[in-house]
Write an enzyme that holds these catalytic residues in place. Structure first.
Site, PDB file in Angstrom:
ATOM      1  N   HIS A 363      32.746  25.065  41.374  1.00 55.09           N
ATOM      2  CA  HIS A 363      33.734  23.996  41.265  1.00 55.09           C
ATOM      3  C   HIS A 363      33.227  22.846  40.423  1.00 55.09           C
ATOM      4  O   HIS A 363      33.965  22.252  39.646  1.00 55.09           O
ATOM      5  CB  HIS A 363      34.066  23.455  42.665  1.00 55.09           C
ATOM      6  CG  HIS A 363      35.306  24.066  43.213  1.00 55.09           C
ATOM      7  ND1 HIS A 363      35.679  23.928  44.520  1.00 55.09           N
ATOM      8  CD2 HIS A 363      36.253  24.809  42.621  1.00 55.09           C
ATOM      9  CE1 HIS A 363      36.805  24.583  44.701  1.00 55.09           C
ATOM     10  NE2 HIS A 363      37.166  25.121  43.574  1.00 55.09           N
ATOM     11  N   ARG A 469      46.614  34.713  35.310  1.00 54.63           N
ATOM     12  CA  ARG A 469      45.933  35.756  36.095  1.00 54.63           C
ATOM     13  C   ARG A 469      46.529  35.726  37.499  1.00 54.63           C
ATOM     14  O   ARG A 469      46.402  34.721  38.188  1.00 54.63           O
ATOM     15  CB  ARG A 469      44.436  35.485  36.148  1.00 54.63           C
ATOM     16  CG  ARG A 469      43.729  35.568  34.795  1.00 54.63           C
ATOM     17  CD  ARG A 469      42.266  35.180  34.932  1.00 54.63           C
ATOM     18  NE  ARG A 469      41.444  35.541  33.803  1.00 54.63           N
ATOM     19  CZ  ARG A 469      40.997  34.687  32.877  1.00 54.63           C
ATOM     20  NH1 ARG A 469      41.307  33.401  32.979  1.00 54.63           N
ATOM     21  NH2 ARG A 469      40.240  35.098  31.886  1.00 54.63           N
ATOM     22  N   ARG A 505      50.123  38.347  33.931  1.00 55.70           N
ATOM     23  CA  ARG A 505      49.393  39.611  33.890  1.00 55.70           C
ATOM     24  C   ARG A 505      49.493  40.288  35.247  1.00 55.70           C
ATOM     25  O   ARG A 505      49.363  39.627  36.281  1.00 55.70           O
ATOM     26  CB  ARG A 505      47.923  39.353  33.543  1.00 55.70           C
ATOM     27  CG  ARG A 505      47.134  40.642  33.448  1.00 55.70           C
ATOM     28  CD  ARG A 505      45.732  40.400  32.957  1.00 55.70           C
ATOM     29  NE  ARG A 505      44.919  39.742  33.974  1.00 55.70           N
ATOM     30  CZ  ARG A 505      43.660  39.373  33.763  1.00 55.70           C
ATOM     31  NH1 ARG A 505      43.100  39.562  32.582  1.00 55.70           N
ATOM     32  NH2 ARG A 505      42.964  38.785  34.716  1.00 55.70           N
ATOM     33  N   GLU A 603      41.113  45.581  25.912  1.00 62.23           N
ATOM     34  CA  GLU A 603      39.816  45.113  26.431  1.00 62.23           C
ATOM     35  C   GLU A 603      38.877  46.258  26.737  1.00 62.23           C
ATOM     36  O   GLU A 603      37.796  46.069  27.282  1.00 62.23           O
ATOM     37  CB  GLU A 603      40.010  44.191  27.639  1.00 62.23           C
ATOM     38  CG  GLU A 603      40.930  44.700  28.714  1.00 62.23           C
ATOM     39  CD  GLU A 603      41.162  43.670  29.818  1.00 62.23           C
ATOM     40  OE1 GLU A 603      40.524  42.618  29.824  1.00 62.23           O
ATOM     41  OE2 GLU A 603      41.998  43.953  30.690  1.00 62.23           O
ATOM     42  N   ASN A 626      36.663  39.006  26.634  1.00 65.22           N
ATOM     43  CA  ASN A 626      35.577  38.953  27.624  1.00 65.22           C
ATOM     44  C   ASN A 626      35.154  40.363  28.004  1.00 65.22           C
ATOM     45  O   ASN A 626      33.974  40.701  27.994  1.00 65.22           O
ATOM     46  CB  ASN A 626      36.023  38.215  28.893  1.00 65.22           C
ATOM     47  CG  ASN A 626      36.564  36.842  28.597  1.00 65.22           C
ATOM     48  OD1 ASN A 626      36.270  36.279  27.552  1.00 65.22           O
ATOM     49  ND2 ASN A 626      37.368  36.308  29.499  1.00 65.22           N
ATOM     50  N   ASP A 627      36.140  41.171  28.340  1.00 63.92           N
ATOM     51  CA  ASP A 627      35.811  42.545  28.703  1.00 63.92           C
ATOM     52  C   ASP A 627      35.502  43.396  27.480  1.00 63.92           C
ATOM     53  O   ASP A 627      34.608  44.231  27.515  1.00 63.92           O
ATOM     54  CB  ASP A 627      36.957  43.171  29.504  1.00 63.92           C
ATOM     55  CG  ASP A 627      36.858  42.817  30.974  1.00 63.92           C
ATOM     56  OD1 ASP A 627      35.739  42.866  31.510  1.00 63.92           O
ATOM     57  OD2 ASP A 627      37.886  42.463  31.579  1.00 63.92           O
ATOM     58  N   ARG A 637      29.032  41.032  31.601  1.00 65.55           N
ATOM     59  CA  ARG A 637      29.396  39.650  31.264  1.00 65.55           C
ATOM     60  C   ARG A 637      28.917  38.637  32.295  1.00 65.55           C
ATOM     61  O   ARG A 637      28.884  37.444  32.026  1.00 65.55           O
ATOM     62  CB  ARG A 637      30.916  39.531  31.063  1.00 65.55           C
ATOM     63  CG  ARG A 637      31.719  39.908  32.263  1.00 65.55           C
ATOM     64  CD  ARG A 637      33.199  40.087  31.930  1.00 65.55           C
ATOM     65  NE  ARG A 637      33.999  38.942  32.329  1.00 65.55           N
ATOM     66  CZ  ARG A 637      35.321  38.935  32.349  1.00 65.55           C
ATOM     67  NH1 ARG A 637      36.006  40.002  31.966  1.00 65.55           N
ATOM     68  NH2 ARG A 637      35.979  37.881  32.730  1.00 65.55           N
ATOM     69  N   CYS A 674      43.178  36.310  24.209  1.00 68.14           N
ATOM     70  CA  CYS A 674      43.208  35.451  25.405  1.00 68.14           C
ATOM     71  C   CYS A 674      41.859  35.390  26.123  1.00 68.14           C
ATOM     72  O   CYS A 674      41.757  34.802  27.185  1.00 68.14           O
ATOM     73  CB  CYS A 674      44.297  35.908  26.372  1.00 68.14           C
ATOM     74  SG  CYS A 674      43.987  37.534  27.070  1.00 68.14           S
TER      75      CYS A 674
END
Ligand code: PEP
Ligand code: MG
Length: 754
Positions: A363, A469, A505, A603, A626-627, A637, A674
């Site tokens: 956080h 997400r 998604r 991805e 990212n993936d 990752r 994205c």
């Protein structure tokens, strides 16, 4: 041997400081190997010298006083070559250098091994004997193993005692301490070490007679904490977007929840005092969080612990908590900084954050990003010794400088100044179009998901939500959410951006994102049951989600659907069939819905090579870099050990992206990006060059990406792409792009950013 090794490593790990750690190493290794001398040299990379730091066998006065240049002596040779040197008679070697004050004249056999961590030479471990005889294979492998095992412990001990020892031995440390970049930015200020003053673990059980009075004591403490948090919220109102203020709303919700407050009260009623009941309840909750596989949710345990401490502090102080006095430019430093510790500092005085534990998903890192504060997370760091020292936080590279030299300080102060000026410029871009100087419109969208109900409109001038997400509503419950519940959430998201597109998604759990009520135990979760594979195997779950999404879009008609982790056309066809079924059902039930645009995430490498076949079937593509980077480079990752090998600017990733854009465009379908790459200025230059049609990123990155779009023509971006595609390594590509950005005036904001 293994046992001895384990014991030595354990003892070194438990050492109070580096001196003690090195002393343990030399005495234990000397004894275990039955040699006549053992010494450790540490490498001072600033002065390019190896310094004798501990020895069992050499003259004690030599320790700390023998400095040898990197090219000097056998020890220097071990360091430079980074390999083992095993000699029967060291003094006869051409590189042997006799050091008069050391008293090493009687030793002949010599075995030196380098101590290396993360490819950096930390020092050299040496053993010697009086006899003229090479060391046997077992001795060599033992010393190599111990040096490898100890490198982490030495690095840690050096960090924990670093400032002291380096100052004592006059090896002033110019090198920074490294951690993870938690939030981009430069912070130059004074370290303020914060530590939790209430230790839940130290609370004993204590029985109370008047349980109702004790319940009253507890509820008063909870109320006091609630008030503290409310005033923090007020302080942060114009510093944080609503999405991030919601972190504190979550605190307030926890303070009202039956499961926390109710559990404590129930325990008090069983006879334990408030503090003991609180301790047990917090521990129970922490166990649940610790078992979660998802790193984001695991980190939420931190919030529970923090709340527990706050309530305890109030219980202990009888409701009185005095405010702290913070330096004018505070860099908040601590073993485990929580979001609320950060929120306590007056925002105008806070310039940076350094936390020993935690990661990008903590956080505090999320908050720091939202507040535009530099943050470094997870760094080995001498927390206990640096209060009130001058400190620099480099949130781009994840580095921290303590008591920096004047030159370093000047350089960073200049960068911080540049950054401030640039930030002001960036804010002024908010209402300007995201268009290149030669007129190419590159819509910028935001990624969101965790706190959907709080998404404000027009964040930093975004034109819509490019990736929502949907995992969050699934993660925070004790069972799969029903259609109605999901409908409410999606409806809110779609409404919050009703004038722009919103891409929802479908459920992407599995991998590192597990649902507490749907555990998946696999040896290779990232290669296992995740994303679309799960939803296709469970059409009942998939249908409920699709129905909720379709219903949510009724009359708004701004929804795009996105399918994650697609690896074959088969999966696309099956998903479309289930979507069609949900659509037909709803139309039959009388809902006035439209079929949304459907996109596929690229991805997985297999999808790259079938991009045309996939594109033909759907309306658009969105690349999850990212993936894709993780799978193309075979680099986890989330694994910090291999983090230096994870970079979306790798030439292979770039070639794959070019192939995706060309394939999609050949089928007349647009491509979005994205993943995090879309928020990295250097990468965005190339994405524009490739002709990517839109970019979606975290809110905090949006202004600087708009700056990039508005400052580079698409023609220039194309030329840079050609140049990048001719480069063989990631480093060369990144260096080139960074220098281009720097020349254009994006200065410190992009250095080594990823
Ligand atoms: C991605 O993989 O790039 C992506 C955007 O999806 P996530 O980060 O949610 O896996
Ligand atoms: Mg992904």
């Amino acid at each position: 041997m293994l046992d001895i090794l384990r014991r030595i490593v354990q003892e070194v790990n438990d050492a109070a400081d580096i001196n003690q750690a090195l002393h343990i190493i030399v005495t234990r290794v000397k004894k275990a190997m039955n040699v006549d001398l053992c010494s450790v040299y540490l490498s001072d990379h600033t002065r390019k010298q190896n310094v004798l730091m501990a020895s069992d066998g050499l003259n004690p006065d030599a320790v700390g006083n023998v400095h040898m240049d990197f090219h000097q002596g056998l020890t220097g040779l071990v360091g430079i070559r980074e390999e083992v040197i095993n000699l029967a008679d060291a003094p006869t070697h051409s590189r042997y250098q006799y050091i008069p004050q050391s008293g090493e004249e009687n030793y002949h056999a010599y075995l030196g091994v380098p101590i290396i961590r993360h490819r950096i030479l930390l020092g050299v471990l040496v053993v010697q004997r009086y006899v003229r005889k090479e060391f046997d294979e077992d001795s060599v492998t033992f010393l190599i193993t111990i040096a490898a095992q100890l490198s982490g412990a030495i690095a840690h001990a050096e960090a924990s005692g670093g400032v002291n020892i380096l100052q004592q031995k006059s090896m002033r440390r110019a090198a920074p301490f490294s951690g993870q970049p938690g939030s981009p930015g430069i912070g130059v200020g004074t370290a303020f070490v914060i530590y939790p003053s209430a230790d839940l673990n130290a609370i004993p059980d204590r029985f109370v007679d008047d349980v109702e009075k004790e319940v009253g004591v507890f509820t008063n403490a909870v109320e006091a904490v609630r008030n503290d948090i409310r005033s923090m919220l007020v302080r942060l109102t114009d510093k944080l977007p609503a999405e991030d203020r919601a972190l504190f709303d979550a605190y307030l919700l926890m303070l009202e929840s039956e499961s926390l407050v109710g559990d404590v009260i129930a325990k008090i009623r069983q006879g334990n005092w408030a503090s003991g009941s609180l301790r047990d309840t917090i521990k129970e909750h922490l166990r649940t969080f610790d078992e979660m596989l998802d790193p984001y949710l695991r980190e939420r345990g931190e919030d529970i612990r923090d709340l527990g401490r706050r309530i305890l502090m109030r219980l202990q102080s009888g409701g009185d908590a005095r405010p702290r006095k913070y330096p004018k430019k505070t860099v908040l430093v601590g073993e485990e900084i929580t979001a609320s510790m950060l929120a306590e500092v007056p925002p105008a005085q806070l310039v940076g954050v350094v936390s020993v534990s935690g990661s990008r998903t903590s956080h505090v890192a999320i908050l720091a990003r939202a507040m535009g504060l530099a943050a470094v997370m997870g760094t080995d760091f001498p927390v206990g010794r640096i209060d009130a020292m001058e400190i620099i936080v480099d949130g781009y590279r994840g580095q921290v400088y303590i008591s920096p030299t004047r030159a370093i300080l000047d350089e960073f102060s200049r960068l911080a100044q540049e950054e401030q000026e640039l930030s002001a410029d960036l804010i002024s871009l908010q209402n300007l179009p995201s268009e290149t100087p030669d007129g190419v419109h590159v819509p910028l969208y935001i990624n969101s998901g965790l706190l959907a109900d709080q998404i404000p409109k027009d964040i930093n001038g975004a034109e819509g939500i490019g990736l929502y997400r949907t995992e969050f509503p699934f993660m925070i419950r004790e069972c799969f959410p029903g259609e109605e519940e999901q409908y409410q959430i999606y409806r809110q998201v779609l409404q919050s951006f009703k004038h722009g597109p919103v891409t929802l998604r479908t459920l992407d759990v599995g991998g590192d994102k597990a649902l507490p009520y749907f555990p998946i135990k696999e040896d290779n979760p990232f290669l296992g049951w995740r994303g679309i594979r799960i939803t296709l195997d469970h059409p009942e779950i998939f249908l409920v989600q699709l129905r909720a999404m379709l219903r949510a879009s009724e009359t708004l008609n701004n929804m795009n659907l996105l399918l994650p982790m697609i690896n074959s056309v088969h999966e696309v066809d099956e998903s479309l069939a289930i979507l069609k079924r949900a659509y037909n059902e709803l139309v039959e039930e009388g809902f006035a819905i439209q079929m949304p645009k459907v996109g596929v995430m690229i991805e997985v490498p297999s999808a790259v090579y079938q991009v045309r076949e996939i594109a033909r079937r759907i309306d658009y593509l969105s690349v999850g870099t990212n993936d894709l980077t993780q799978y193309l480079l075979a680099v986890d990752r989330n694994n910090s050990r291999v983090a230096s090998s994870y970079d979306a600017l790798h030439p292979s990733v770039l070639r794959a992206l070019v192939q995706v854009v060309e394939g999609a465009h050949a089928e007349c379908k647009p491509v979005a990006v994205c993943g995090e790459m879309a928020g990295d200025p250097a990468s965005v230059l190339l994405l524009i060059g490739m002709g990517v049609d839109s970019l979606s990123m975290s809110v905090a990155n949006l202004p600087r990406i708009k700056w990039v779009v508005r400052n580079f023509t698409s023609g220039r971006a194309k030329r840079l792409l050609e140049e990048a595609l001719s480069c063989e390594t990631t480093d060369v590509i990144r260096a080139r792009l960074n220098s281009v950005l720097e020349e254009a005036g994006l200065g410190g904001l992009i250095r080594a950013g990823r």
